[in-house]
Design an enzyme around this catalytic site. Structure first.
Site, short mmCIF file in Angstrom:
data_model
loop_
_atom_site.label_atom_id
_atom_site.label_comp_id
_atom_site.label_asym_id
_atom_site.label_seq_id
_atom_site.Cartn_x
_atom_site.Cartn_y
_atom_site.Cartn_z
N ASP A 160 3.43 -4.37 8.00
CA ASP A 160 2.13 -3.65 7.70
C ASP A 160 1.21 -4.87 8.02
O ASP A 160 0.91 -5.54 7.12
CB ASP A 160 2.01 -3.17 6.08
CG ASP A 160 0.62 -2.43 6.01
OD1 ASP A 160 -0.15 -2.54 7.01
OD2 ASP A 160 0.67 -1.82 5.09
N HIS A 216 1.00 -1.16 0.18
CA HIS A 216 -0.06 0.00 0.11
C HIS A 216 0.78 1.16 0.07
O HIS A 216 2.00 1.22 0.43
CB HIS A 216 -1.01 -0.16 1.29
CG HIS A 216 -1.85 0.94 1.36
ND1 HIS A 216 -1.50 2.24 1.78
CD2 HIS A 216 -3.26 1.03 1.31
CE1 HIS A 216 -2.67 2.94 1.87
NE2 HIS A 216 -3.81 2.20 1.42
N GLN A 267 -4.13 -5.40 6.85
CA GLN A 267 -5.13 -6.29 6.48
C GLN A 267 -4.98 -7.63 6.72
O GLN A 267 -5.46 -8.75 6.34
CB GLN A 267 -4.88 -6.44 4.84
CG GLN A 267 -4.74 -5.16 3.96
CD GLN A 267 -6.51 -5.06 3.98
OE1 GLN A 267 -7.47 -5.60 4.22
NE2 GLN A 267 -6.70 -3.58 3.65
N CYS A 270 -4.57 2.01 -3.88
CA CYS A 270 -3.32 2.84 -3.28
C CYS A 270 -2.25 1.75 -3.40
O CYS A 270 -1.13 1.81 -2.58
CB CYS A 270 -3.36 3.04 -1.49
SG CYS A 270 -4.69 4.41 -1.45
N LYS A 307 -10.02 -1.47 10.50
CA LYS A 307 -10.20 -2.47 9.56
C LYS A 307 -10.48 -3.66 10.56
O LYS A 307 -10.51 -4.81 9.93
CB LYS A 307 -9.00 -2.59 8.77
CG LYS A 307 -8.89 -1.64 7.70
CD LYS A 307 -7.60 -1.79 6.89
CE LYS A 307 -7.25 -0.62 6.01
NZ LYS A 307 -7.98 -0.19 5.04
C1 LIG Z 1 -2.11 -2.96 3.63
C2 LIG Z 1 -2.58 -1.78 3.82
N1 LIG Z 1 -1.63 -0.83 4.57
C3 LIG Z 1 -2.10 0.53 4.87
C4 LIG Z 1 -3.39 1.08 4.97
C5 LIG Z 1 -3.47 2.43 5.40
O1 LIG Z 1 -4.45 2.05 6.46
P1 LIG Z 1 -4.94 3.48 7.12
O2 LIG Z 1 -5.89 4.18 5.80
O3 LIG Z 1 -5.98 2.95 8.11
O4 LIG Z 1 -3.79 4.32 7.56
C6 LIG Z 1 -4.37 0.14 4.31
C7 LIG Z 1 -5.48 0.53 4.03
O5 LIG Z 1 -6.16 0.59 3.04
C8 LIG Z 1 -3.85 -1.27 3.94
O6 LIG Z 1 -4.72 -2.13 3.17
#
Ligand SMILES: Cc1ncc(COP(=O)(O)O)c(C=O)c1O
Lengths: 403, 136
Positions: free
Chosen positions: A194, A117, A197, A360, A220
């Site tokens: 990270d 992401h 997910q 993203c 999430k």
């Molecule tokens: C794999 C991953 N990392 C980071 C994020 C960013 O999360 P947040 O927007 O809650 O900061 C997301 C959100 O879509 C994600 O799916």
């Protein structure tokens, strides 16, 4: 399931409005206990934490600190003070990137992956730019799975940080967490995971994974938006300087210098999202009460079912591995000749909520040579009926475009 | 979530849009373009380049072509707009507003699709402004 799907769905009254919600990867729905906990803070003991000598503040402090304890246990941290709350994964990863690269020297390497992401890509890319570091990305194989052989090439003795997602948000692909953490450590680097997910679907065990940092988002995992945080091994937290300064994180300030509060508060400057943090603790407890094995099994079942159903649809390409055990929670697809935006809008006409676009993850989309995908993603309340409704609506969508 | 769209469904993707999406007009490169402007919306998965050739004295549009990919709404917008742009005076292009494009598309555009719908107008006006700035 020990607890039935009906029981779970009853905890999410929003589901009664008839929408088929298949966008839990973007944000999960919020169960009643979490909504009530957030509301209760505002209706019963709305006060700032720490320093307050009156009952409300004490209750707020206990609630907020208690949520840290809950989350520390939830990810199996060794110590409570290894759990730091932030506004979510994005702010966690930005802070982690700033802190871990602070003392890096030009020519040292950061390794991330094509599955990331943007929030686990850009902060490292920018740090590399600013400090003259080498920024490398691990490739993916044809089916979207991470290329472990490439990881072995890219991670070298010059690598200081290996930052990777545990589950791809765009494809749902699982990455080899333990192997990557081990590779990082063999080369003297730290491993930053990270977990955005990952935490919604699995029993997280940061000690077993062997990671140094693990970032996640509350919204999430059935918690409030604007919550989340990261786990960090205590030795790192003791050695790192904070990058955000202000109230609450201070031990003593004089005109000459400042010293920091104890862990974890040293890394939580300013008034936090108190109600949200408390709600996040309730969300973790909610997941625990449903059962993390139950959740993983359910999400695995839904993913496998969706892959099976989509396998029968003509003209629909599912991205990512066909083996359901290599992925979780996400089915990303394309319909021949249709842009994902058009697909998602038409699905919405059938009251089906999915996400469309690059998720993203533009480097990954470039690699797959597609402008984006339409993504259905699942949560603990997702039913086979939801997936059947999606499949039916996909057929409808195709029919519109082939007049 | 609103559930009142069904009546609009066929309308939204009605013939014109589907036709222009499947067979975009003025699609392809333009060798002697006065200016070429890339669309500003790659985050939506729309990536277009609009090529515009002005008349000798720079007062009107002589030829328009575009390249790239996008959703049906944005592709149809580029295609329909390119047809109208050809022959217009530069002054007219400057004055065009959103409604002009909405009328061309002829279907209700939800807030979520506004960027897609307006990509043609934005790209043309931005390109023109930058081109004239360059001249001055
Ligand atoms: C794999 C991953 N990392 C980071 C994020 C960013 O999360 P947040 O927007 O809650 O900061 C997301 C959100 O879509 C994600 O799916």
């Amino acid at each position: 399931m020990a607890i039935s799907l009906e029981q779970i769905r009853a905890d999410f009254p929003i589901l009664q409005n008839g929408a088929v919600y298949l966008d839990s990867g973007a944000t999960s729905l919020t169960p009643t206990p979490v909504v009530e906990a957030v509301t209760k803070y505002y209706t019963d003991y709305n006060a700032n934490i720490h320093r307050g000598l009156y009952d409300w503040s004490v209750e707020a402090t206990e609630g907020y600190e208690g949520a840290h304890k809950t989350l520390a246990a939830f990810v199996n941290a060794e110590h409570v003070e290894e759990m730091i709350f932030t506004a979510g994964t994005t702010s966690a990863l930005n802070v982690i990137a700033s802190m871990t690269t602070a003392n890096m020297q030009p020519g040292e390497e950061i390794v991330t992956t094509l599955l990331e992401h943007h929030s686990n890509f850009v902060p490292w890319q920018k740090a590399a730019e600013a400090k003259g570091l080498v920024f490398k990305t691990i490739n993916v194989q044809e089916d979207g799975c991470l290329d472990l052989e490439d990881a072995k090439q890219k991670i070298t003795s010059k690598t200081r940080v290996v930052a990777f997602t545990a589950v791809s948000n765009a494809l749902g692909v699982l990455t080899p967490i333990k192997e990557l953490c081990a590779l990082a450590h063999e080369n003297g680097a730290i491993a930053v995971v990270d977990g955005a997910q990952h935490i919604p679907h699995f029993k997280v065990d940061v000690q077993d994974m062997g990671c140094d940092f693990y970032a996640f988002s509350g919204h999430k995992m059935y918690g409030p938006t604007g919550t989340g945080g990261f786990y960090a091994r205590r030795e790192h937290l003791l050695n790192m300087e904070p990058v955000v300064f202000g109230g609450d994180m201070i031990s003593e300030v004089t005109i000459q210098a400042s010293t920091w509060n104890e862990l974890p508060w040293k890394f939580e400057a300013g008034t936090p999202h108190i109600a949200g943090g408390i709600g996040l603790g309730v969300a973790a407890d909610y997941m625990t009460s449903v059962g993390l094995e139950t959740i993983e099994q359910h999400e695995q079942d839904m993913t496998a079912y969706a892959l099976e159903v989509f396998g029968t649809l003509d003209g629909v390409e599912v991205y990512g591995p066909t083996d359901p055990l290599k992925r979780i929670g996400v089915v990303s697809f394309g319909i021949g000749g249709m842009h994902p935006h058009d697909v998602a809008e038409l699905l919405n006409r059938k009251h089906i909520a999915v996400r469309a676009g690059h998720h993203c993850a533009m480097p990954l989309m470039d690699h797959l040579a597609i402008p984006g995908t339409t993504r259905a993603s699942f949560g603990i309340y997702t039913s086979k009926d939801d997936i059947d409704a999606l499949a039916e609506a996909v057929e409808y969508t195709k029919s519109i475009f082939t007049v | 979530m609103t559930h009142s769209h069904d009546a609009m469904t066929e309308e939204l993707y009605r013939e014109t849009i589907l036709d222009h999406n499947a067979n975009p007009r003025n699609n392809g490169p333009l060798d002697d373009a006065s200016f070429s402007e890339a669309s500003l919306n790659p985050s939506c998965g729309d990536r277009f380049t609009l090529h515009v050739k002005l008349s000798e004295d720079g007062s009107s549009v002589e030829a328009v072509r575009f390249e790239g990919i996008g959703c049906a709404i944005s592709t149809a917008s580029m295609s329909l707009f390119s047809e109208k742009l050809t022959g217009m005076s530069v002054e007219e292009v400057r004055q065009l507003d959103k409604q002009f494009v909405y009328d061309l598309l002829g279907v209700p555009i939800s807030a979520a699709r506004e960027k897609c719908a307006l990509v043609s107008l934005k790209t043309a006006q931005t390109g023109l402004r930058l081109f004239e700035g360059r001249d001055a």
